[in-house]
Design a protein around this motif. Structure first.
Motif, PDB file in Angstrom:
ATOM      1  N   SER A  39       0.817  -1.209   0.000  1.00 32.70           N
ATOM      2  CA  SER A  39       0.000   0.000   0.000  1.00 32.70           C
ATOM      3  C   SER A  39       0.846   1.252   0.000  1.00 32.70           C
ATOM      4  N   SER A  41       4.126   3.387  -1.566  1.00 40.27           N
ATOM      5  CA  SER A  41       4.962   3.457  -2.758  1.00 40.27           C
ATOM      6  C   SER A  41       6.355   2.959  -2.434  1.00 40.27           C
ATOM      7  N   ARG A 187       3.886  16.963  -1.179  1.00 40.10           N
ATOM      8  CA  ARG A 187       2.485  17.234  -1.550  1.00 40.10           C
ATOM      9  C   ARG A 187       1.933  18.461  -0.833  1.00 40.10           C
ATOM     10  N   LYS A 203      -1.232  18.742   7.592  1.00 46.23           N
ATOM     11  CA  LYS A 203      -0.350  19.507   6.714  1.00 46.23           C
ATOM     12  C   LYS A 203       0.775  20.174   7.512  1.00 46.23           C
ATOM     13  N   GLY A 232      -6.996   8.815   8.098  1.00 50.50           N
ATOM     14  CA  GLY A 232      -6.804   8.969   6.661  1.00 50.50           C
ATOM     15  C   GLY A 232      -5.589   9.808   6.335  1.00 50.50           C
ATOM     16  N   GLU A 233      -5.394  10.900   7.080  1.00 45.12           N
ATOM     17  CA  GLU A 233      -4.251  11.774   6.854  1.00 45.12           C
ATOM     18  C   GLU A 233      -2.950  11.123   7.310  1.00 45.12           C
ATOM     19  N   SER A 234      -3.012  10.307   8.373  1.00 43.65           N
ATOM     20  CA  SER A 234      -1.784   9.666   8.847  1.00 43.65           C
ATOM     21  C   SER A 234      -1.269   8.658   7.832  1.00 43.65           C
ATOM     22  N   GLU A 236      -1.615   8.977   4.607  1.00 38.50           N
ATOM     23  CA  GLU A 236      -0.994   9.815   3.572  1.00 38.50           C
ATOM     24  C   GLU A 236       0.388  10.277   4.011  1.00 38.50           C
ATOM     25  N   LEU A 237       0.501  10.670   5.288  1.00 35.81           N
ATOM     26  CA  LEU A 237       1.785  11.112   5.822  1.00 35.81           C
ATOM     27  C   LEU A 237       2.833  10.014   5.696  1.00 35.81           C
ATOM     28  N   ASN A 239       2.788   7.484   3.718  1.00 33.71           N
ATOM     29  CA  ASN A 239       3.060   7.197   2.319  1.00 33.71           C
ATOM     30  C   ASN A 239       4.139   8.136   1.782  1.00 33.71           C
ATOM     31  N   VAL A 240       4.101   9.402   2.212  1.00 31.54           N
ATOM     32  CA  VAL A 240       5.127  10.372   1.838  1.00 31.54           C
ATOM     33  C   VAL A 240       6.470   9.957   2.439  1.00 31.54           C
TER      34      VAL A 240
END
Length: 301
Positions: A39, A41, A187, A203, A232-234, A236-237, A239-240
């Motif tokens: 899940s 990258s 991002r 952010k 959800g934001e964690s 994304e974090l 993933n970065v």
């Protein structure tokens, strides 16, 4: 001007964080490890990051506050390009250990090595210059600056240009270009002209990471990067974070066990300031001592 990533931290014994969740069970980990890792990258590889010399290591590191031993005789090694998690119950000594690595606190005993170099007595700002940066449990940002201004200022600090009073941020063309590239990686391009105080908390955490990365570190230490961020934001974090180049060694504290087992390649469990175990995620998930620490199974046997 403080270097980005060397903001003042707490000089006290480690404070509690959010309550740790149950580690993923052995069967769940074995069945879902590949899928969960997929899940994220694949991180970019900038050359061969592997080396026989650890990026960071400690030997017999200890810290006492009076009679209280916050960290006791910790000997750990973090490989070049590692994705290494530090977990443990509240009060295990995780943040104190990070504070010892970064020079926020002096050790009572033991040594810290950055590569082959003994940095035990090196001040915090000098460790930043040597390639070690960190984030904190609580954001330490420039509330009145825009996102772009904050990152440009951090880049100028790296170049030793912040004392040149007659050159405004707008005139730092090369720094601006570098900052925009970094914001694209994290991002944050859409928010670059927003004041920091107006950003959503997730952010803000990304911006704090941008300030740390603006110093071009070889070691990035993250103290609960997902703390206070919606699930959800964690994701994304992280993933970065997962997509950062492999020449950056990442050591992180995290209480969200789902994130730990999806992202970490090695895990160290601290309990009472000591190392309980260090192993792969699958091995840690199957370790009955870890289950006892988190679930108190021995008390209910």
């Amino acid at each position: 001007m403080r270097p980005a990533g060397s903001s003042q931290g707490s000089n006290s014994a480690p404070s509690g964080g959010s309550e740790a969740r149950e580690p993923a069970g052995p069967s769940r980990e074995r069945a879902g490890e590949s899928e969960a890792r997929a899940s994220f990258s694949e991180p970019r590889a900038w050359g061969d990051h592997r080396s026989a010399t650890p990026a960071l290591r400690t030997r017999g590191l200890s810290k006492r506050f009076g009679d209280f031993a916050a960290v006791s005789d910790v000997t750990l090694s973090f490989a070049q390009g590692a994705r290494h998690a530090l977990i443990g119950p509240n009060g295990a000594g995780k943040t104190t250990f990070i504070n010892l690595l970064t020079g926020v606190l002096p050790p009572s005993a033991g040594e810290v090595f950055l590569g082959e170099r003994d940095i035990t007595a090196m001040p915090q700002h000098a460790r930043v210059k040597c390639g070690m940066t960190r984030t904190f449990q609580i954001n330490t940002l420039f509330a009145g600056l825009t996102v772009l201004e904050s990152v440009v200022l951090a880049i100028c600090e790296r170049h030793g240009q912040t004392g040149v009073w007659y050159r405004t941020v707008a005139r730092q063309r090369e720094a601006i270009d570098e900052a925009n590239a970094l914001l694209e990686t994290l991002r944050l391009v859409a928010e670059r002209n927003e004041a920091t105080r107006n950003l959503a908390y997730g952010k803000q955490r990304l911006l704090e990471m941008a300030l740390a990365l603006a110093m071009r570190p070889s070691i990035l230490l993250l103290d609960e990067p997902a703390a206070g961020i919606p699930s959800g934001e964690s994701a994304e974090l992280f993933n970065v974070i997962a997509n950062l180049p492999r020449d950056v060694t990442i050591v992180f504290i995290e209480h969200d066990m789902d994130l730990v087992f999806r992202f970490a390649e090695r895990i160290t469990v601290l309990v009472g300031g000591r190392v309980l175990t260090e192993a792969t995620p699958s091995e840690v998930a199957a370790d009955p001592r870890v289950r006892e620490v988190y679930l108190g199974e021995a008390q209910h046997a």
